[in-house]
Design an enzyme around this catalytic site. Sequence first.
Site, PDB file in Angstrom:
ATOM      1  CB  SER A 158     127.604  50.458  97.393  1.00 37.34           C
ATOM      2  OG  SER A 158     128.158  51.739  97.554  1.00 37.34           O
ATOM      3  CD  GLU A 195     121.143  53.117 101.176  1.00 38.71           C
ATOM      4  OE1 GLU A 195     122.338  52.844 101.390  1.00 38.71           O
ATOM      5  OE2 GLU A 195     120.405  52.461 100.424  1.00 38.71           O
TER       6      GLU A 195
END
Length: 814
Positions: A500, A621
């Site tokens: 991330s 995601e």
Amino acid sequence: MKVLLRKLVLCTMMVAAALCAQAQALYVGSYNIRYQNQGDADAGNGWQQRLPVICGQILFEHPDIFGTQEVLESQRQDLLRQLPDYDCIGLGRDDGQHGGEHANIFFDKNKVKLLDHGDFWLSENPERPGLGWDAACVRICTWGSFELKNSCLKFFFFNLHMDHVGTIARSEGAKLVVQRIREIAKGQPVVLTGDFNVDQTNEIYSIFTESGLLVDSYEKAQMRFAENGTFNSWDPELKTASRIDHVFVSPSFAVERYGVLTNAYWSEKPQTAEPIKGTDAPQEITFQKYQKRLPSDHYPVLVRLQAPCCKKTQPLLATHVETGDVEGVLDEGLAVYKAIPYAAPPVGNLRWRAPQPAKAWQGVRKCDTFGPMPPQPTRPGRTADMMSEDCLYLGIATPAKSKCEKLPVMVWIHGGGFQTEWYGGDLWKRLAQRGVVIVSIEYRTGALGFMAHPELTKESKEGHSGNYGLLDQIYALQWVQRNIAQFGGDPSKVTIFGESAGAISCSMLCASPLAKGLFRACISQSGGSFAPWSDQPRSLGLDASQKGAESQGVAFMKHLKKKNLKQLRQMDAMALCDGNVGFSGFWPCVDGYVICDDQYRLYERGEYNDVPVIVMTNSDEGALFTPGNLKAEDYQKTVKGIFGSWADEALKVYPGNTDDEAWHGFSDCFRDMGFAWPSFAWANLQSQTGKSPAYAAYLAQPSKMSFSQDPRRRGVAHADDIMYLNGHFLDQPQQYPAESATAEIIQQYWVNFAKTCNPNGKGLPYWPSFKADEPTTMQFSNGASLIMRPNSEQIDFVERYYKAKREETESSRR
């Protein structure tokens, strides 16, 4: 026969062990040989008379390496002629060439390999010859980097002659030497020899012994033969307890033997003297009276050392870093160090400044507890008492049993949207158990890590502000380069990896000139930084320049009702970062210093740190970020607000005519805009302009376990990949058989990549580097297999959209 074979194997093992131990022994010394002068010759202590005695003594003891003092150029040449096994380094102190005395380091060419060397002067300007402070003479320190042949030991050797008059010069010179050792050796083993002109009771002696870098080999020796001090004033009948010639060593060395060798020689008296018969001796023995003389006015000091790596058979639970000794804890066969400060606490006037060096400490620092979280919004399990602005720590998990193993290193950068999370979340022990050293680093987040402001820009000598969290990451990587060898790691084999915001950080580091040479490979899990930028504050899909970030910083200051930077620095850290501040969204900016431009353009031009990369995204995601109560009408308004004139095409690619369809449309759009497209852009651009391979991966393993609890989830949500790297699935193979098998494959690929810069290895499906129009993306789903790039229609739309946005923003800057 079997008994004989076992004996032969045992004997072989014993011989190998003995050879290994012998290979790691290091014999060192220090010798002030006394410079050649007429006054000594007139007194019967001429150089040509002493030279063969000094060389004979050296050849008999045959140290591997030794420092000398008071060596003139002619004496250096004489010594080299009579010591054919030795070479030496060191400049003349008077002119930096051959003039004046040298502090030469002699080393046996057959045993020791010279890697690097240099000299500096003990003065206010160490880079050129000159008197320092109140010194009576110009003084020099010579250093070299060496490798003990047929062993894994690399070490630094420093040698000096401190002033005999100037107290200030000795004190300041000692501080300078400690500083240079810290800067040059960078935590590697060190030997420091010389004529220090202070004995063991002097406070200047303590500058070395209390530095945290060095100990006196005399004090640490298991066996000593030192019947006298080290200075003799040419008189063999004088005795002193003072030692002014010292051999200091790193604490990691074991000191087996220490000796002050008081050998003498005899010069002949007039031949008219009558022979003397000895009493109670055979008749053949007669004596002639000779005068007892000394080869120098100093006695040589010789020390037998044992290299640190020879003593370790258990995990490396104690070691030394540039700021002091550290002690870890044993955890599943690994040595784990949970909190080592790599920089000074960024508090007070250091808030919103580049990281500064950590302070040294005395004694042993126990690293059995993780450091605090950086200030961030509080939430269940993340309370304010767990946070502190003093947060610049790193953790290390190493399988090494000695410092000389040179294992690959993986440096983890955590995610959290540059606002939250913590380096102590996981030290990836399952990866470390596969033979790599793991480092997890903390960095400043939120406003403390990424606020830009015109006042900050003005006070910066580089003319930038913001990106302090990225500077922390770079500083931590520099620390790794200097110190990771102390944990059995190889600084030339560093792979950065993150998830991330950590993956986005990795992407930015791959493009930052400040990070060049700090790592050789990179793994990105859900993240990249390839969006265009403008001079406005950051918005969805559009990064900010420093100017845009500065305007956000000014707005933040007004929001807090503060008038200037001084008042902001006086605020409590939590008042700047907690959830009740009512102002968020701080992010890295294009400052022209850490981040130099739109990264897409940088990669098109080939202006990046060209290292092998693995770039992975997850199949669903966006499921973690999609509102559970999203309505079709609201979704369509959102799409139109984001895409403007591109909204109709966006709604074809990400339809949302029903609430359920809108939920998935939002999820897929979030996946592609935030993670999948930047990852594609990265791999695709590097495959076109780079020399190093890019590998693309897609995690699509079906599982009931996910950080997203929404039942509409259709794949692997954001952050689910973390469970494949830690022990979550591997430790529960009965409950998660498919996930556990997939985790095993991913970890093998990751560790292979860290070891060789290539994920491929025995027993794994072959993984080629990325090509956009070929099945080169490795999909992890019930095993591993190659597929065409996934979601290509959506990715191509985002590519076209960003191309238009890039041209629009660039046109506005012209």
